[in-house]
Structures are given as structure tokens and as C-alpha cells.
Write an enzyme that holds these catalytic residues in place. Structure first.
Site, short mmCIF file in Angstrom:
data_model
loop_
_atom_site.label_atom_id
_atom_site.label_comp_id
_atom_site.label_asym_id
_atom_site.label_seq_id
_atom_site.Cartn_x
_atom_site.Cartn_y
_atom_site.Cartn_z
N ARG A 238 4.79 -45.84 54.65
CA ARG A 238 3.81 -44.74 54.75
C ARG A 238 2.44 -45.30 54.38
O ARG A 238 1.99 -45.16 53.24
CB ARG A 238 4.19 -43.60 53.80
CG ARG A 238 5.43 -42.81 54.22
CD ARG A 238 5.66 -41.65 53.26
NE ARG A 238 6.55 -40.63 53.80
CZ ARG A 238 7.85 -40.54 53.52
NH1 ARG A 238 8.44 -41.41 52.73
NH2 ARG A 238 8.59 -39.57 54.03
N ASN B 124 11.71 -34.19 58.02
CA ASN B 124 10.97 -33.34 57.07
C ASN B 124 10.01 -32.42 57.82
O ASN B 124 9.94 -31.23 57.58
CB ASN B 124 10.16 -34.19 56.09
CG ASN B 124 11.01 -35.22 55.39
OD1 ASN B 124 12.22 -35.05 55.28
ND2 ASN B 124 10.41 -36.30 54.92
N ASP B 125 9.26 -33.03 58.74
CA ASP B 125 8.32 -32.22 59.51
C ASP B 125 9.01 -31.48 60.63
O ASP B 125 8.63 -30.36 60.98
CB ASP B 125 7.19 -33.10 60.07
CG ASP B 125 6.14 -33.35 59.00
OD1 ASP B 125 5.78 -32.39 58.30
OD2 ASP B 125 5.71 -34.51 58.85
N HIS C 137 5.40 -34.02 49.76
CA HIS C 137 5.21 -35.46 49.54
C HIS C 137 5.26 -35.84 48.07
O HIS C 137 5.66 -36.94 47.72
CB HIS C 137 3.94 -35.95 50.24
CG HIS C 137 4.17 -36.11 51.71
ND1 HIS C 137 3.90 -35.11 52.59
CD2 HIS C 137 4.74 -37.11 52.42
CE1 HIS C 137 4.26 -35.49 53.81
NE2 HIS C 137 4.77 -36.71 53.73
N CYS D 233 14.12 -41.04 59.72
CA CYS D 233 13.47 -41.54 58.51
C CYS D 233 13.05 -40.42 57.57
O CYS D 233 12.40 -40.64 56.57
CB CYS D 233 12.28 -42.43 58.86
SG CYS D 233 11.00 -41.56 59.75
N ARG E 287 3.87 -47.34 59.62
CA ARG E 287 3.40 -46.12 60.27
C ARG E 287 1.90 -46.04 60.11
O ARG E 287 1.37 -46.26 59.01
CB ARG E 287 4.07 -44.91 59.64
CG ARG E 287 3.56 -43.62 60.28
CD ARG E 287 4.30 -42.42 59.80
NE ARG E 287 3.93 -42.08 58.43
CZ ARG E 287 4.47 -41.06 57.77
NH1 ARG E 287 5.43 -40.34 58.34
NH2 ARG E 287 4.09 -40.77 56.55
N GLU F 68 8.67 -35.50 65.34
CA GLU F 68 8.66 -34.60 64.19
C GLU F 68 8.02 -33.25 64.51
O GLU F 68 7.84 -32.42 63.65
CB GLU F 68 8.00 -35.26 62.98
CG GLU F 68 6.68 -35.93 63.23
CD GLU F 68 6.16 -36.67 62.00
OE1 GLU F 68 6.72 -36.55 60.91
OE2 GLU F 68 5.15 -37.39 62.16
N ARG G 205 6.59 -27.03 54.09
CA ARG G 205 7.51 -27.83 53.27
C ARG G 205 7.05 -27.98 51.83
O ARG G 205 7.82 -28.36 50.96
CB ARG G 205 7.73 -29.21 53.90
CG ARG G 205 6.48 -30.03 54.03
CD ARG G 205 6.67 -31.21 54.97
NE ARG G 205 6.97 -32.43 54.25
CZ ARG G 205 6.91 -33.64 54.79
NH1 ARG G 205 6.60 -33.80 56.06
NH2 ARG G 205 7.20 -34.70 54.08
C1 PEP Z 1 9.10 -36.79 58.10
O1 PEP Z 1 8.30 -35.92 58.45
O2 PEP Z 1 10.35 -36.61 58.10
C2 PEP Z 1 8.63 -38.12 57.67
C3 PEP Z 1 9.47 -39.10 57.46
O3 PEP Z 1 7.30 -38.29 57.45
P1 PEP Z 1 6.55 -37.67 56.17
O4 PEP Z 1 7.61 -37.18 55.22
O5 PEP Z 1 5.71 -38.74 55.57
O6 PEP Z 1 5.77 -36.56 56.77
MG MG Z 2 6.26 -36.45 58.83
#
Ligand code: PEP
Ligand code: MG
Length: 590
Positions: free
Chosen positions: A312, A475-476, A205, A523, A349, A452, A486
Site C-alpha cells: 500500500r 474491503n472496498d 484502514h 488482497c 499498488r 473493488e 467501511r
Molecule cells: C481492499 O479494498 O480490499 C484493499 C485491499 O484495498 P484497501 O483496503 O487498501 O482499500
Molecule cells: Mg481498496
């Protein structure tokens, strides 16, 4: 001597500037620039702190019990001597005068310089004197904080605040071991033209926030904060993930040339901002923005986003020292974002607290060591919200109320279980009932789920049955599919969006959601990476949400794509053992 430090690229482009080292233990020390007119006053603050500490030490020495070991009295003398030594307070004054650092920042900068000198000493006795300098600095910082809290009630300013126009002076690059996501957010209004951190992965993040600022950054550069010294000249190559320390004039010239070229390219892409995103064969594609704070919404509109695909909201909850925003404050924030989007939809979200986004100001390392061993698998996102039902309903009420001012969608992170779906639906129904009871207005809001967790992708039919839309958090999804943290640079080379398992999950999720007539968006960071645009379009994706700064580059790829041809090409990519190579062959390099 010029050296190179390798890490991971986070944000493209080239930054050139002088290093500002911030020790992670000192992140909560105030860091801001003082205007010309206040430099003398700042030096006076430092002098007053020095006098106070001198007084403190003298009293301590005087009041030592008669049977105290004589070393203690000698130690006080050493501390007093250090306090008046030119290399500490004298050099600190220079940081204030020449760099315009505030006194606390100048002291930490000088402590870094001295600490390195001590570390390099051969003599054990002298090397151990480093601890004494640290203690003296600690006393000085405490004295400055006391004076501050007396003056304006706040002992702690936040790093990066108070940025002033440094036109005509050297640009600055921040170098730190780690920066918590919430601290990174503070940099949005700061003067740094680039970032380097020792830890972190491409989609941590901290990296995401750095990318949203659209300035070159390198994370996971392991030794950076040890090898780089205060004030070194740095080149950050945000494309290659390399930091060049004290480059030679020829290298510097080469990078200045590349910097100008990338600025020109940016200006060219900027002209696409308000061109509708439609493929060559006439398919419209929705390009939305990811934002962290309501203040980012205006930038999203300016970048040509047709809505917010991911707000977020957890960033409103961070670093509040336990003082979380109540319904009213949240409502004001959501409404501000909705109004700034001027009628365009805003997808809010619900909080995704936990993992590398703790409520308190903690770095990822702190988290691993001091908290849950596996925070990414722990009480995070919807799990956290469902464990705090009153807070969850409070947030839902605030979001619903904002829907009276524009088009609002609610998005729930990390849902995986059927029971969570039902609990979420129930919580939303109760929040509506509570608003009805007090006569507060709201409009219809669509409810969406983030896909995710692999379990959710594999049971996508259940999700499209109960939710109005789905949004894939790649991402997750990658983190949990490949079991790669990550935020951990030690395994970041295994974090692979091109892994066939990830591609299969993506392709099935998009296809099943389309078949059910549900809107599906991506996203995660993949949506804003041009290397994946054709792939995602070919899988049937028509909605992408990304940092506003990425919109124009993705739009350029969309405008050049033929969605019909991509369908068969994507089948070739999916069937390949080396999908990344196949994609480059078919779609060209990004
Ligand atoms: C993701 O996990 O791809 C996402 C968009 O949420 P975050 O990056 O805030 O976990
Ligand atoms: Mg996520």
C-alpha cells in the site's frame, strides 16, 4: 468495579495491560517513554515550562490596561494558582517518574484525569473551571514545544516513537477515540500490547494497520475512551471484540489462561511457515503478504510469504506536511522492498489516497465533518492519480526503476471506467519513454487492476483483456456493493462479506479471470480470514494476499482442503439463503 465495553474484533488474541488514554485532540503531542537516566531531566523540562508560564502570566497580569475588567486579573490569578497546584504539576511529575511518560504525554494524561473530575462536579461554577485547566495545560505544552524546537528543531514528535524495553513493568494498552491510519503505523515500533478505539469498522484502514501488527485490538467500542480511565487494568478480548475494564481476579486468571493457550497455538502454527501451501489433492496455492512500508518486507519473508501481493504505497505519502516523496525517495523505498523480498515478486499498488487515508493527519471523523461529505465516493485512488498526471508518472517511473532489482508488478486501485484503463496504459507507456530518454534501466513489469468497485466486477472481461492480472479488493468491494462505509461503526453490523451479492460478484470475477487465463488474487481482509479459505478455494482462487501474521493459519486450512470437493460444496453455499451458516456446516468453524 469491573465493566465491559463492546466493539468489533480487529485482531485476534488476548491483551492484558494498563490503559493509556490519548485524547484525539492531543494525538499530535509527543508521546514517548524516557529512559531511567533521563527522568530527572524530563522533570526539569516540566519545571522550566512551569516557570516560563508563570512568568508569562505574571507579565500578562502586570500589563493589563488599567480599564480592563477586574475579572481578567482574577483569572490570571486562578491560572497561576492552578499552575502551582499539586493536582496538576505534582501529579504530572508522578506520571513521568512512575510511568516514564515524556512531559507532554504526562501533562495530557493528567489533564484527562482532571477533566473527568471536573465533569463529575455538581457545582456549575466549579465544573466550568475545567476550561481554565485546559488553558494552563495548553500554555505548558506550548512552552515545552518552544523549548523542544530550540533544542532539536522539531516541535512535534510522533506518538509511539521512542519505545523502550519495558521488561518487568506493566504492559500498556492504548485507548483513543480515533487514531488516523498513519498514526497507527507509528505504533508498529511502540510498546502497546493492545488497542481500543471508540470509532472505526472492521476494515477501516486504522483497523487494517492494527491487524498488521498482530496484536489484539477492538475498534468501534463507542464509549470506551469515556468509560475507561488512565491506568485502569484492561483485558482486550480480540476474538469477541470485548474490553473488560478492571476485571475481577477470577476473570483475569481465566484470560491469562486463554492468553497462554493462544500463544501456544501461535507457536504451533509458526512451524508451518516454510511448508509449501498445497491442497490435499496437490493444488499449489500462492500465499502473499500485504505490506504498508518497505520495512515490513523482511517480516513477510520470515512469515513464509512467497511474495508481496499488495504494497500500500500511499503510506509513504501520508503525514508529510505537503512535502511528498519525490521520484528518488520513492525509488529508494520500492527498491528496499524489492531487495528485502530476495527475488520474490513485489506488487506495488499506486497511491490510494483519499477516503479514510488522507494525506494530512486527520481522523475519519475530521474527514467527514471538515472535508468531502462522502470521501469514499470522492477523489480517491486512481481518480486522484489521474487528476495529478505528473505525480502519477513520477510514481510509475520510480516503480519501474525498482524493477531493475527484482520482480515487480504494478497494481492500480479503484479502476472502473474504460477511459481510466486507457489513461493508465498511456501513463505507463509515457513513464517508460521518459526513462528510456534518460537511459535509466527497468525490467518488464506486469500491470494489474484492483477489482473493488462492483462496476469493475460486472465488466471483468474488459479488465482481463487489458491487464496482466487482477486483484480483488474485498474491503472496498463489500463497501461499495452494500453501500456501507467501511469506517463507520454505526453501520458496521451491515458490513457483511457473506451477503449473496458479494459472493456472486466474487465468484464471477474469479471464474471469468481464470477462464481468460489471467492471474487473480484476493488482497482484501477476506483473504486472511480462515472463515473464507475453503469458499475462495472452491471458487477457484489460487492466490491470497494478507497480513504476514495470517499466513500460517490460512496455510493450515489450505493443507487440509480438497479443492475438487470444494467446487460442489461452494455451489451449495452460493445457492443458500444463509451462506454463512451453510459454509460453517460444510467447512467447519474457523
Ligand atoms: C481492499 O479494498 O480490499 C484493499 C485491499 O484495498 P484497501 O483496503 O487498501 O482499500
Ligand atoms: Mg481498496
Amino acid at each position: 468495579m469491573s465493566i465491559q465495553v463492546f466493539g468489533m474484533p480487529v485482531s485476534r488474541g488476548v491483551a492484558i495491560g494498563r490503559a493509556v488514554l490519548v485524547a484525539s485532540s492531543r494525538v499530535d503531542v509527543a508521546h514517548y517513554f524516557v529512559p531511567d537516566a533521563e527522568v530527572d531531566r524530563e522533570i526539569e523540562r516540566l519545571r522550566a515550562a512551569r516557570d516560563e508560564v508563570a512568568q508569562e502570566l505574571t507579565v500578562l497580569k502586570r500589563d493589563l490596561p488599567s480599564d480592563a475588567p477586574s475579572e481578567l486579573s482574577a483569572l490570571m490569578d486562578v491560572h497561576l494558582m492552578l499552575l502551582h497546584d499539586e493536582s496538576l504539576t505534582g501529579a504530572t511529575k508522578t506520571w513521568i517518574r512512575e510511568r516514564h511518560y515524556n512531559a507532554e504525554w504526562a501533562l495530557s494524561a493528567q489533564l484527562e484525569v482532571l477533566a473527568r473530575q471536573f465533569d463529575e462536579m455538581e457545582d456549575d461554577y466549579l465544573r466550568e473551571r475545567k476550561a481554565d485547566v485546559e488553558q494552563v495545560v495548553e500554555r505548558l505544552l506550548r512552552s515545552l514545544a518552544r523549548a523542544n524546537s530550540g533544542a532539536d528543531g522539531s516541535a512535534r514528535a510522533v506518538i509511539g516513537q521512542g519505545a523502550r524495553d519495558f521488561a518487568g513493568e506493566d504492559p500498556l494498552v492504548l485507548v483513543a477515540n480515533d487514531v488516523a491510519p498513519a498514526d497507527m503505523l507509528q505504533f508498529k515500533r511502540s510498546v502497546f500490547t493492545g488497542f481500543v478505539t471508540d470509532v472505526g469498522g472492521r476494515t477501516s484502514h486504522t483497523a487494517i494497520v492494527a491487524r498488521s501488527m498482530d496484536i489484539p485490538a477492538v475498534v468501534g467500542a463507542r464509549e470506551a475512551s469515556r468509560l475507561i480511565r488512565q491506568d485502569d487494568w484492561l483485558v482486550i478480548d480480540g476474538d469477541a471484540g470485548v474490553v473488560i475494564v478492571n476485571p475481577s481476579p477470577i476473570v483475569l486468571e481465566e484470560y491469562r489462561f486463554r492468553q497462554r493457550a493462544s500463544e501456544l497455538e501461535r507457536a504451533r502454527l509458526d512451524r508451518l511457515r516454510f511448508t509449501p501451501a498445497v491442497t490435499l489433492d496437490g493444488v499449489p496455492v500462492e500465499l502473499l503478504a500485504n505490506i504498508e512500508l518497505p520495512g515490513d518486507a523482511a517480516g513477510a519473508v520470515e512469515a513464509g510469504a512467497v511474495g508481496v501481493g499488495l504494497f500500500r504505497s500511499e503510506f509513504l505519502f501520508m503525514n508529510r506536511d505537503g512535502n511528498l516523496p519525490d521520484e528518488e525517495e520513492q525509488f529508494e523505498s520500492y527498491r528496499a522492498a524489492v531487495l528485502a523480498m530476495e527475488g520474490l515478486p513485489v506488487t506495488i499498488r499506486t497511491v490510494d489516497i483519499g477516503a479514510d487515508k488522507p494525506l494530512e493527519r486527520l481522523s475519519v471523523q475530521d474527514l467527514r465533518h471538515e472535508h468531502s461529505l462522502n470521501p469514499a465516493l470522492g477523489l480517491r485512488a486512481i481518480r486522484w492519480s489521474l487528476a495529478e498526471p505528473a505525480m502519477f508518472r513520477q510514481q510509475l517511473r520510480a516503480i519501474l526503476r525498482a524493477s531493475a532489482f527484482g520482480k515487480v508488478r504494478v497494481l492500480v486501485p479503484m479502476v472502473a471506467h474504460r477511459s481510466q484503463i486507457h489513461q493508465t496504459l498511456e501513463a505507463l507507456a509515457r513513464a517508460k519513454q521518459q526513462l528510456d530518454d534518460v537511459g535509466k534501466p527497468y525490467s518488464r513489469v506486469e500491470l494489474g487492476a484492483m477489482i473493488e468497485i462492483p462496476a469493475a466486477a460486472l465488466t471483468i472481461d474488459l479488465f482481463v483483456k487489458h491487464f496482466d492480472f487482477v486483484s480483488i479488493g474485498t474491503n472496498d468491494l463489500i463497501q461499495y456493493t452494500l453501500a456501507i462505509d467501511r469506517a463507520d461503526e454505526a453501520v458496521s453490523h451491515l458490513y457483511d462479506p457473506w451477503h449473496p451479492a458479494v459472493l456472486q460478484l466474487l465468484s464471477t470475477t474469479i471464474a471469468r479471470a481464470n477462464a481468460a487465463g489471467r492471474n487473480v488474487c484476493v488482497c482484501g481482509e477476506m483473504a486472511g480470514d480462515p472463515a473464507f479459505t475453503e469458499l475462495l478455494l472452491g471458487m477457484g482462487l489460487r492466490s491470497f494476499s494478507m497480513h504476514p501474521a495470517r499466513i500460517s493459519s490460512i496455510k493450515q486450512r489450505v493443507l487440509r482442503a480438497d479443492s475438487r470437493r470444494l467446487v460442489s460444496q461452494v455451489q451449495q453455499v452460493l445457492a443458500s439463503e444463509t451462506p454463512d451458516i451453510e459454509a460453517t456446516r460444510l467447512f467447519g468453524a474457523s
